[in-house]
Design a protein around this motif. Structure first.
Motif, PDB file in Angstrom:
ATOM      1  N   UNK A  22       0.848  -1.185   0.000  1.00 21.29           N
ATOM      2  CA  UNK A  22       0.000   0.000   0.000  1.00 21.29           C
ATOM      3  C   UNK A  22       0.884   1.235   0.000  1.00 21.29           C
ATOM      4  N   UNK A  23       0.574   2.143  -0.916  1.00 27.32           N
ATOM      5  CA  UNK A  23       1.235   3.441  -0.969  1.00 27.32           C
ATOM      6  C   UNK A  23       0.297   4.424  -0.299  1.00 27.32           C
ATOM      7  N   UNK A  33      -2.828   3.779  -3.371  1.00 29.59           N
ATOM      8  CA  UNK A  33      -3.061   2.583  -4.184  1.00 29.59           C
ATOM      9  C   UNK A  33      -2.638   1.350  -3.398  1.00 29.59           C
ATOM     10  N   UNK A  34      -3.254   0.217  -3.763  1.00 26.73           N
ATOM     11  CA  UNK A  34      -2.961  -1.067  -3.142  1.00 26.73           C
ATOM     12  C   UNK A  34      -2.763  -2.074  -4.271  1.00 26.73           C
ATOM     13  N   UNK A  35      -1.669  -2.841  -4.211  1.00 25.46           N
ATOM     14  CA  UNK A  35      -1.411  -3.877  -5.212  1.00 25.46           C
ATOM     15  C   UNK A  35      -0.983  -5.162  -4.509  1.00 25.46           C
ATOM     16  N   UNK A  36      -1.168  -6.283  -5.204  1.00 21.99           N
ATOM     17  CA  UNK A  36      -0.702  -7.567  -4.685  1.00 21.99           C
ATOM     18  C   UNK A  36       0.816  -7.576  -4.704  1.00 21.99           C
ATOM     19  N   UNK A  37       1.408  -8.078  -3.640  1.00 18.79           N
ATOM     20  CA  UNK A  37       2.854  -8.186  -3.548  1.00 18.79           C
ATOM     21  C   UNK A  37       3.323  -9.524  -4.082  1.00 18.79           C
ATOM     22  N   UNK A  38       3.624 -10.445  -3.197  1.00 14.74           N
ATOM     23  CA  UNK A  38       4.105 -11.766  -3.559  1.00 14.74           C
ATOM     24  C   UNK A  38       3.344 -12.799  -2.751  1.00 14.74           C
ATOM     25  N   UNK A  39       3.135 -13.963  -3.342  1.00 18.55           N
ATOM     26  CA  UNK A  39       2.513 -15.050  -2.597  1.00 18.55           C
ATOM     27  C   UNK A  39       3.460 -15.548  -1.514  1.00 18.55           C
ATOM     28  N   UNK A  70       8.171   0.697  -8.922  1.00 18.71           N
ATOM     29  CA  UNK A  70       8.264   2.086  -9.320  1.00 18.71           C
ATOM     30  C   UNK A  70       6.876   2.707  -9.238  1.00 18.71           C
ATOM     31  N   UNK A  71       6.825   3.933  -8.745  1.00 19.95           N
ATOM     32  CA  UNK A  71       5.567   4.673  -8.682  1.00 19.95           C
ATOM     33  C   UNK A  71       5.473   5.496  -9.956  1.00 19.95           C
ATOM     34  N   UNK A  72       4.449   5.216 -10.762  1.00 23.63           N
ATOM     35  CA  UNK A  72       4.219   5.940 -12.010  1.00 23.63           C
ATOM     36  C   UNK A  72       2.772   6.406 -12.045  1.00 23.63           C
ATOM     37  N   UNK A  73       2.579   7.703 -12.093  1.00 25.00           N
ATOM     38  CA  UNK A  73       1.230   8.279 -12.148  1.00 25.00           C
ATOM     39  C   UNK A  73       0.338   7.744 -11.033  1.00 25.00           C
ATOM     40  N   UNK A  74       0.902   7.622  -9.841  1.00 26.66           N
ATOM     41  CA  UNK A  74       0.127   7.161  -8.697  1.00 26.66           C
ATOM     42  C   UNK A  74      -0.115   5.666  -8.646  1.00 26.66           C
ATOM     43  N   UNK A  75       0.448   4.918  -9.583  1.00 24.49           N
ATOM     44  CA  UNK A  75       0.284   3.462  -9.613  1.00 24.49           C
ATOM     45  C   UNK A  75       1.643   2.787  -9.385  1.00 24.49           C
ATOM     46  N   UNK A  76       1.596   1.571  -8.870  1.00 22.59           N
ATOM     47  CA  UNK A  76       2.812   0.800  -8.632  1.00 22.59           C
ATOM     48  C   UNK A  76       3.010  -0.230  -9.732  1.00 22.59           C
TER      49      UNK A  76
END
Length: 182
Positions: A22-23, A33-39, A70-76
């Motif tokens: 989470x950023x 933003x929230x993205x899946x990391x690693x299993x 990398x953070x690009x346009x608010x996305x990871x």
């Protein structure tokens, strides 16, 4: 967790099954933003400080993975670490950025030095696991990136990244001079 260079944003890793990243705009208590990391379990995270202005990067590592974000346009966005047959991806316990180099330390006592997402070199650093890595606030007198490692062998070592090679300071005086910047 770690703060980005500006100190306005914070990146965290959750303990759920996906180890979500989470950023945060931490001042506003707002998840950007929230993205899946690693299993596989994520054990460490470090933001790049002193990199390309306007480019927010960080590294995560853990059980059999190293990922570069990398953070690009608010996305990871993410790239997996590329070993290029130079190392074995075991449990990476710690990470830091030392200028443009990401550094990870594993459960077998090795330090891996990465540039972008490619493994540049490995070095046997400790007789036990590498439990902690920390970047010096200032470069060495010759402008080189400096970091220290702490291992399961009870030893703290100071390192300089020179010409894609990790080296220990040559003598006690050099180590003390470098340590003043930590």
């Amino acid at each position: 967790m770690d703060f980005n260079p500006s100190g306005r944003e914070l990146v965290t890793v959750s303990c759920n099954a996906n180890h979500d990243l989470t950023l945060w705009d931490w001042g506003a208590a707002l998840a950007l933003c929230v993205v899946k990391g690693s299993m596989n379990r994520t054990l460490a995270i470090a933001c790049q400080h002193g990199g390309t202005p306007g480019c927010e990067r960080f590294v995560t590592c853990g059980v059999k993975h190293v990922r570069f974000w990398q953070v690009e346009n608010g996305q990871l966005t993410c790239q997996k670490g590329d070993l290029s047959a130079r190392g074995v991806l075991t449990v990476q316990l710690a990470c830091t950025y030392s200028r443009e180099y990401a550094v990870t330390g594993n459960d077998h006592g090795f330090i891996y030095v990465w540039r972008d997402s490619r493994l540049v070199t490995t070095v046997r650093a400790h007789a036990g696991p590498v439990f902690a890595l920390h970047t010096a606030a200032a470069p060495s007198q010759d402008g080189d990136a400096v970091f220290c490692s702490a291992g399961g062998d009870g030893i703290v070592k100071l390192w300089a990244v020179q010409k894609r090679v990790v080296e220990k300071p040559k003598d006690k005086q050099a180590a003390l001079a470098l340590a003043e910047g930590l």
